[in-house]
Design a protein around this motif. Structure first.
Motif, PDB file in Angstrom:
ATOM      1  N   ASN A 180       1.915  -0.234  -6.351  1.00  0.00           N
ATOM      2  CA  ASN A 180       1.466  -0.318  -5.022  1.00  0.00           C
ATOM      3  C   ASN A 180       1.917  -0.266  -3.482  1.00  0.00           C
ATOM      4  O   ASN A 180       1.515  -1.401  -3.078  1.00  0.00           O
ATOM      5  CB  ASN A 180      -0.191  -0.387  -5.109  1.00  0.00           C
ATOM      6  CG  ASN A 180      -1.699  -0.626  -3.717  1.00  0.00           C
ATOM      7  OD1 ASN A 180      -0.992   0.711  -3.288  1.00  0.00           O
ATOM      8  ND2 ASN A 180      -2.119  -1.318  -2.760  1.00  0.00           N
ATOM      9  N   VAL A 237       6.845   6.225  -2.743  1.00  0.00           N
ATOM     10  CA  VAL A 237       6.061   6.145  -3.202  1.00  0.00           C
ATOM     11  C   VAL A 237       5.317   5.762  -4.608  1.00  0.00           C
ATOM     12  O   VAL A 237       5.442   6.087  -5.291  1.00  0.00           O
ATOM     13  CB  VAL A 237       5.384   6.700  -2.578  1.00  0.00           C
ATOM     14  CG1 VAL A 237       3.482   6.912  -3.072  1.00  0.00           C
ATOM     15  CG2 VAL A 237       5.424   7.873  -1.584  1.00  0.00           C
ATOM     16  N   PHE A 281       8.354   9.510   0.733  1.00  0.00           N
ATOM     17  CA  PHE A 281       7.648   9.788   2.358  1.00  0.00           C
ATOM     18  C   PHE A 281       8.778  10.250   3.406  1.00  0.00           C
ATOM     19  O   PHE A 281       9.533   8.864   3.004  1.00  0.00           O
ATOM     20  CB  PHE A 281       6.866   8.679   2.484  1.00  0.00           C
ATOM     21  CG  PHE A 281       6.715   9.185   4.769  1.00  0.00           C
ATOM     22  CD1 PHE A 281       6.053  10.254   4.951  1.00  0.00           C
ATOM     23  CD2 PHE A 281       6.826   7.776   5.537  1.00  0.00           C
ATOM     24  CE1 PHE A 281       6.021  10.229   6.075  1.00  0.00           C
ATOM     25  CE2 PHE A 281       6.846   7.782   6.565  1.00  0.00           C
ATOM     26  CZ  PHE A 281       6.119   9.216   6.882  1.00  0.00           C
ATOM     27  N   GLY A 287       0.997  -0.796  -0.238  1.00  0.00           N
ATOM     28  CA  GLY A 287       0.058   0.163   0.102  1.00  0.00           C
ATOM     29  C   GLY A 287       0.911   0.843   0.010  1.00  0.00           C
ATOM     30  O   GLY A 287       2.121   0.963   0.071  1.00  0.00           O
ATOM     31  N   THR A 288       0.102   1.987  -0.391  1.00  0.00           N
ATOM     32  CA  THR A 288       1.273   3.665  -0.132  1.00  0.00           C
ATOM     33  C   THR A 288       0.459   4.764   1.111  1.00  0.00           C
ATOM     34  O   THR A 288       0.444   5.979   1.237  1.00  0.00           O
ATOM     35  CB  THR A 288       0.653   4.777  -1.846  1.00  0.00           C
ATOM     36  OG1 THR A 288      -0.795   4.505  -1.504  1.00  0.00           O
ATOM     37  CG2 THR A 288       1.532   3.716  -2.747  1.00  0.00           C
ATOM     38  N   ASP A 289      -0.570   3.837   1.332  1.00  0.00           N
ATOM     39  CA  ASP A 289      -0.304   5.195   2.909  1.00  0.00           C
ATOM     40  C   ASP A 289       1.086   4.511   4.006  1.00  0.00           C
ATOM     41  O   ASP A 289       0.334   3.425   4.208  1.00  0.00           O
ATOM     42  CB  ASP A 289      -2.075   4.333   3.303  1.00  0.00           C
ATOM     43  CG  ASP A 289      -2.504   5.281   5.130  1.00  0.00           C
ATOM     44  OD1 ASP A 289      -1.959   6.272   4.934  1.00  0.00           O
ATOM     45  OD2 ASP A 289      -3.210   5.154   5.442  1.00  0.00           O
ATOM     46  N   VAL A 290       0.912   6.016   4.676  1.00  0.00           N
ATOM     47  CA  VAL A 290       1.928   5.720   5.132  1.00  0.00           C
ATOM     48  C   VAL A 290       1.847   5.237   6.827  1.00  0.00           C
ATOM     49  O   VAL A 290       2.802   4.514   8.251  1.00  0.00           O
ATOM     50  CB  VAL A 290       2.999   6.757   5.311  1.00  0.00           C
ATOM     51  CG1 VAL A 290       3.601   6.738   4.259  1.00  0.00           C
ATOM     52  CG2 VAL A 290       2.449   7.914   5.786  1.00  0.00           C
ATOM     53  N   THR A 291       0.399   5.460   6.962  1.00  0.00           N
ATOM     54  CA  THR A 291      -0.095   5.070   8.568  1.00  0.00           C
ATOM     55  C   THR A 291      -0.150   4.034   9.099  1.00  0.00           C
ATOM     56  O   THR A 291       0.712   4.002  10.306  1.00  0.00           O
ATOM     57  CB  THR A 291      -1.722   5.453   8.473  1.00  0.00           C
ATOM     58  OG1 THR A 291      -1.794   7.078   8.116  1.00  0.00           O
ATOM     59  CG2 THR A 291      -2.448   5.727  10.079  1.00  0.00           C
ATOM     60  N   TYR A 335       1.824   2.268   8.879  1.00  0.00           N
ATOM     61  CA  TYR A 335       4.039   1.885   9.532  1.00  0.00           C
ATOM     62  C   TYR A 335       4.182   2.445   9.909  1.00  0.00           C
ATOM     63  O   TYR A 335       5.346   2.778  10.462  1.00  0.00           O
ATOM     64  CB  TYR A 335       4.188   2.050   7.962  1.00  0.00           C
ATOM     65  CG  TYR A 335       4.051   0.775   7.014  1.00  0.00           C
ATOM     66  CD1 TYR A 335       3.284  -0.340   7.154  1.00  0.00           C
ATOM     67  CD2 TYR A 335       2.594   1.091   5.941  1.00  0.00           C
ATOM     68  CE1 TYR A 335       2.924  -1.012   6.693  1.00  0.00           C
ATOM     69  CE2 TYR A 335       2.339   0.059   4.862  1.00  0.00           C
ATOM     70  CZ  TYR A 335       2.126  -1.047   5.585  1.00  0.00           C
ATOM     71  OH  TYR A 335       1.884  -1.776   4.683  1.00  0.00           O
ATOM     72  N   GLU A 390       3.547   3.962  -7.075  1.00  0.00           N
ATOM     73  CA  GLU A 390       1.278   3.786  -6.974  1.00  0.00           C
ATOM     74  C   GLU A 390       1.533   2.477  -8.222  1.00  0.00           C
ATOM     75  O   GLU A 390       0.836   1.800  -8.298  1.00  0.00           O
ATOM     76  CB  GLU A 390       0.857   4.866  -7.814  1.00  0.00           C
ATOM     77  CG  GLU A 390       1.124   5.985  -6.494  1.00  0.00           C
ATOM     78  CD  GLU A 390       0.322   7.306  -7.184  1.00  0.00           C
ATOM     79  OE1 GLU A 390       0.574   7.516  -8.048  1.00  0.00           O
ATOM     80  OE2 GLU A 390      -0.489   8.346  -6.351  1.00  0.00           O
TER      81      GLU A 390
END
Length: 249
Positions: A221, A216, A177, A144-148, A150, A218
């Protein structure tokens, strides 16, 4: 492929280098499933690499695959897959040969079996010793590309595992990031390690280090960090364990 050989056979599994077009296609299909691409995952680097397959002995089922690009001199690192995303000029001064480990995949849905990862590192060790390599590197991918999910992982990497400044990769990719910019806080070590990709955890246990930013990606992903380990810096006890696996036929 010309690197026809079985690297290891131990317990339930066998590790070997891909021999045929069918072997490569099986690896690309597994990669496509793991990276959720539209069909098999393939790129121009496949023809340059050795593809390692870890199969279940009894069924022949492909459980894990990865590829290795062996470079005789570190100044060739600009030819690697990772160099598309990171400025690796600082690594050109490393003495000796190196290898990029990439597209590391374990079949989805397989009950976690540490022997699969152990076999993978045994196979890598056999190649490192045969080629007298001094550096292993690659991109370690978070799904995934959401850092939250991790944040603890990235805080842990920032606090303990950054590359030495003289070797640190610089930003090249358009979307990154910069986890070094995270507010200073003590990471939750257990949560941080648990959320890391298995390959990255193993690199860190061997004394590996990472870039100060994640790319990131994409297209696949993923979020990935440049990861490396200097062979001479691997603790002797861990070297002995890896070689014990690598020498088991």
């Amino acid at each position: 492929m010309t690197h026809q050989m079985t690297l290891l056979a131990k317990g339930r599994y066998v590790a070997r280098i891909a021999e045929t077009a069918g072997d490569l296609q099986a690896a690309q299909a597994l990669r496509g499933a793991c990276f959720s691409t539209d069909g098999p995952d393939a790129d121009r680097f496949d023809s340059l690499c050795r593809h390692i397959l870890i199969e279940e002995k009894a069924s022949g089922r492909l459980m894990c695959c990865f590829r290795m690009l062996v470079l005789q001199h570190a100044h060739q690192i600009a030819e690697s897959y990772s160099a598309q995303f990171y400025d690796l000029a600082a690594l050109g001064s490393v003495q000796g040969g190196c290898a990029e480990v990439g597209r590391f995949c374990i079949r989805e849905g397989v009950i976690a079996d540490p022997d699969i990862l152990r076999m993978a590192w045994g196979a890598i060790t056999a190649i490192v010793d045969a080629e007298n390599l001094q550096l292993l590197f690659g991109c370690s991918s978070f799904k995934g590309t959401d850092v939250t999910p991790y944040i603890d992982s990235f805080n842990l990497l920032k606090a303990r595992h950054l590359a030495p400044l003289p070797l640190r990769p610089r930003i090249k990719a358009p979307m990154v990031f910069g986890f070094c910019d995270l507010p200073c806080q003590a990471p939750d070590l257990r949560a941080g390690m648990r959320a890391m990709p298995p390959l990255l955890r193993t690199y860190l246990l061997m004394g590996g280090w990472v870039s100060d930013h994640a790319v990131v990606d994409e297209a696949l992903n993923t979020l990935h960090v440049f990861t490396a380990v200097e062979v001479d810096a691997i603790p002797e006890t861990r070297k002995r364990l890896l070689r014990a696996v690598a020498e088991t036929a």
